[in-house]
Design an enzyme around this catalytic site. Sequence first.
Site, PDB file in Angstrom:
ATOM      1  N   HIS A 204      32.647  15.920  19.650  1.00  0.00           N
ATOM      2  CA  HIS A 204      33.260  16.608  18.630  1.00  0.00           C
ATOM      3  C   HIS A 204      32.529  16.586  17.361  1.00  0.00           C
ATOM      4  CE1 HIS A 204      33.960  12.388  17.551  1.00  0.00           C
ATOM      5  NE2 HIS A 204      34.363  12.573  16.172  1.00  0.00           N
TER       6      HIS A 204
HETATM    7  C1  UD1 Z   1      37.045  12.704  11.652  1.00  0.00           C
HETATM    8  C2  UD1 Z   1      35.794  11.860  10.986  1.00  0.00           C
HETATM    9  C3  UD1 Z   1      34.945  11.746  12.310  1.00  0.00           C
HETATM   10  C4  UD1 Z   1      35.701  10.834  13.228  1.00  0.00           C
HETATM   11  C5  UD1 Z   1      36.664  11.833  14.050  1.00  0.00           C
HETATM   12  C6  UD1 Z   1      37.541  11.321  14.876  1.00  0.00           C
HETATM   13  C7  UD1 Z   1      35.146  12.656   8.878  1.00  0.00           C
HETATM   14  C8  UD1 Z   1      34.004  13.192   8.007  1.00  0.00           C
HETATM   15  N1  UD1 Z   1      35.071  12.867  10.075  1.00  0.00           N
HETATM   16  O1  UD1 Z   1      36.493  13.909  12.158  1.00  0.00           O
HETATM   17  O2  UD1 Z   1      34.060  10.648  11.753  1.00  0.00           O
HETATM   18  O3  UD1 Z   1      34.742  10.581  14.516  1.00  0.00           O
HETATM   19  O4  UD1 Z   1      37.634  12.119  12.720  1.00  0.00           O
HETATM   20  O5  UD1 Z   1      38.381  12.306  15.539  1.00  0.00           O
HETATM   21  O6  UD1 Z   1      36.124  12.053   8.280  1.00  0.00           O
HETATM   22  N2  UD1 Z   1      42.423  18.957  13.581  1.00  0.00           N
HETATM   23  C9  UD1 Z   1      43.522  19.312  14.154  1.00  0.00           C
HETATM   24  N3  UD1 Z   1      44.636  18.176  14.024  1.00  0.00           N
HETATM   25  C10 UD1 Z   1      44.523  16.916  13.433  1.00  0.00           C
HETATM   26  C11 UD1 Z   1      43.259  16.781  12.892  1.00  0.00           C
HETATM   27  C12 UD1 Z   1      42.278  17.789  12.846  1.00  0.00           C
HETATM   28  O7  UD1 Z   1      43.707  20.141  14.855  1.00  0.00           O
HETATM   29  O8  UD1 Z   1      45.370  16.181  13.630  1.00  0.00           O
HETATM   30  C13 UD1 Z   1      41.459  19.759  13.553  1.00  0.00           C
HETATM   31  C14 UD1 Z   1      41.633  20.648  12.466  1.00  0.00           C
HETATM   32  O9  UD1 Z   1      40.942  22.142  12.872  1.00  0.00           O
HETATM   33  C15 UD1 Z   1      40.379  20.096  11.388  1.00  0.00           C
HETATM   34  C16 UD1 Z   1      39.427  19.533  12.365  1.00  0.00           C
HETATM   35  O10 UD1 Z   1      40.315  19.214  13.318  1.00  0.00           O
HETATM   36  O11 UD1 Z   1      39.830  21.174  10.568  1.00  0.00           O
HETATM   37  C17 UD1 Z   1      38.393  18.496  11.933  1.00  0.00           C
HETATM   38  O12 UD1 Z   1      39.438  17.419  11.457  1.00  0.00           O
HETATM   39  P1  UD1 Z   1      38.745  16.555  10.392  1.00  0.00           P
HETATM   40  O13 UD1 Z   1      39.535  15.328  10.192  1.00  0.00           O
HETATM   41  O14 UD1 Z   1      38.385  17.442   9.158  1.00  0.00           O
HETATM   42  O15 UD1 Z   1      37.483  15.867  11.134  1.00  0.00           O
HETATM   43  P2  UD1 Z   1      37.233  15.375  12.498  1.00  0.00           P
HETATM   44  O16 UD1 Z   1      36.383  16.172  13.207  1.00  0.00           O
HETATM   45  O17 UD1 Z   1      38.479  15.164  13.083  1.00  0.00           O
END
Ligand code: UD1
Length: 358
Positions: A204
């Site tokens: 991811h």
């Molecule tokens: C975040 C953490 C990362 C961790 C990961 C675990 C940061 C910078 N990164 O990354 O260190 O390893 O979590 O999963 O904080 N999304 C959904 N549903 C949700 C949450 C997110 O669909 O409940 C999708 C959205 O499109 C979002 C993308 O995932 O834009 C990224 O989510 P985000 O929390 O920004 O970062 P992660 O890649 O999950």
Amino acid sequence: MRIIIVVGARPNFVKVGPLMPALSRAGIDARLVHTGQHYDAGMSDVFFADLAIPQPDWFLGVGSGTHAVQTGKAMIALEELFIAEKPDAVMVVGDVNSTLAGALAASKIGLPIVHLEAGLRSGDMSMPEEVNRLVTDQLASLLLTPTEGAGQNLRHEGVDEGRIEFVGNIVAESVLKALPLVERRDVAAREALESKSYIVATIHRPENTESPQSLSAIARALSEAQLPVLFPIHPRTRDRLEAFEIELGPNVTPLGPLSYLDMVVLERDAAACVTDSGGVQEEACVLGTPCVTVRRNTERQVTVEIGANQLVSPIVPEILAAVESATDSGRTWSAPERWDERVSERTVEALLRPIASR
Ligand code: UD1
């Protein structure tokens, strides 16, 4: 003592699981605030249920966005909460944007900050997590480290010895405490696959998902692996695979995000894990499953040093060679020092001593 613990994303939930009962046994009044960085039921609610974490006292609903939007929204809401609640300290865990937001908001209003999982360093400033780790550790009054190496990193950066406490790795405590609960757990996604006859993969990180070249090399390597691959897919990875029109081979089973306990079962019984996640590197190490990490570097170097983990570039033959040697080798290591079931206890002991001001 009253503390507010900030959580926001999947890896945070895993770290507070064992901590909440230990804090309550010690009579520490610990409240939980969930920023809402992860909000889907499969990325959040199911972790609270599996880890028996009490419902958060506050849910801020910050959601997704660019790094600045996500961090900024969380800071604004957290500042308001901290001013209203006036806790004795704020605890932040791990290295996600919610960790940074909690540390920044608390430091600006003069609240002591405790950082659980302090001192990990990849040396790679292009990783958002590395920025979060560096800033959080600069601001924290009490730095609770998972390894000896993490403490050394902090000393090299000039952190006072009195602020560092080597408590061990709370991720290890979570997994070890989950094991008896999953002894006979059936994971539907596993179908009829026997133990040690499949690979479990998670990918991811932006360095892999945002590069069509890297993501397609990883997908090809998984598709060419000798064993079936179970692939729980992060929402962003699913989106990128579709956008780049990358196909997965018939031996790869794509799955939605898994619950914590299902993931522990799949990792425990896999012949190898292929990942770019920090938590999976640690969980595989504790569970005795060889790990292949597709990244330029890792802040979990200890897992590589003891032979539990191999670091590879997103290049098909490199990944395949590492997977083959991982599945052939089996467990050859013992877990690092203080990756045990007493991390939450040591954390509580550290919290009960006076917190040195910065
Ligand atoms: C975040 C953490 C990362 C961790 C990961 C675990 C940061 C910078 N990164 O990354 O260190 O390893 O979590 O999963 O904080 N999304 C959904 N549903 C949700 C949450 C997110 O669909 O409940 C999708 C959205 O499109 C979002 C993308 O995932 O834009 C990224 O989510 P985000 O929390 O920004 O970062 P992660 O890649 O999950």
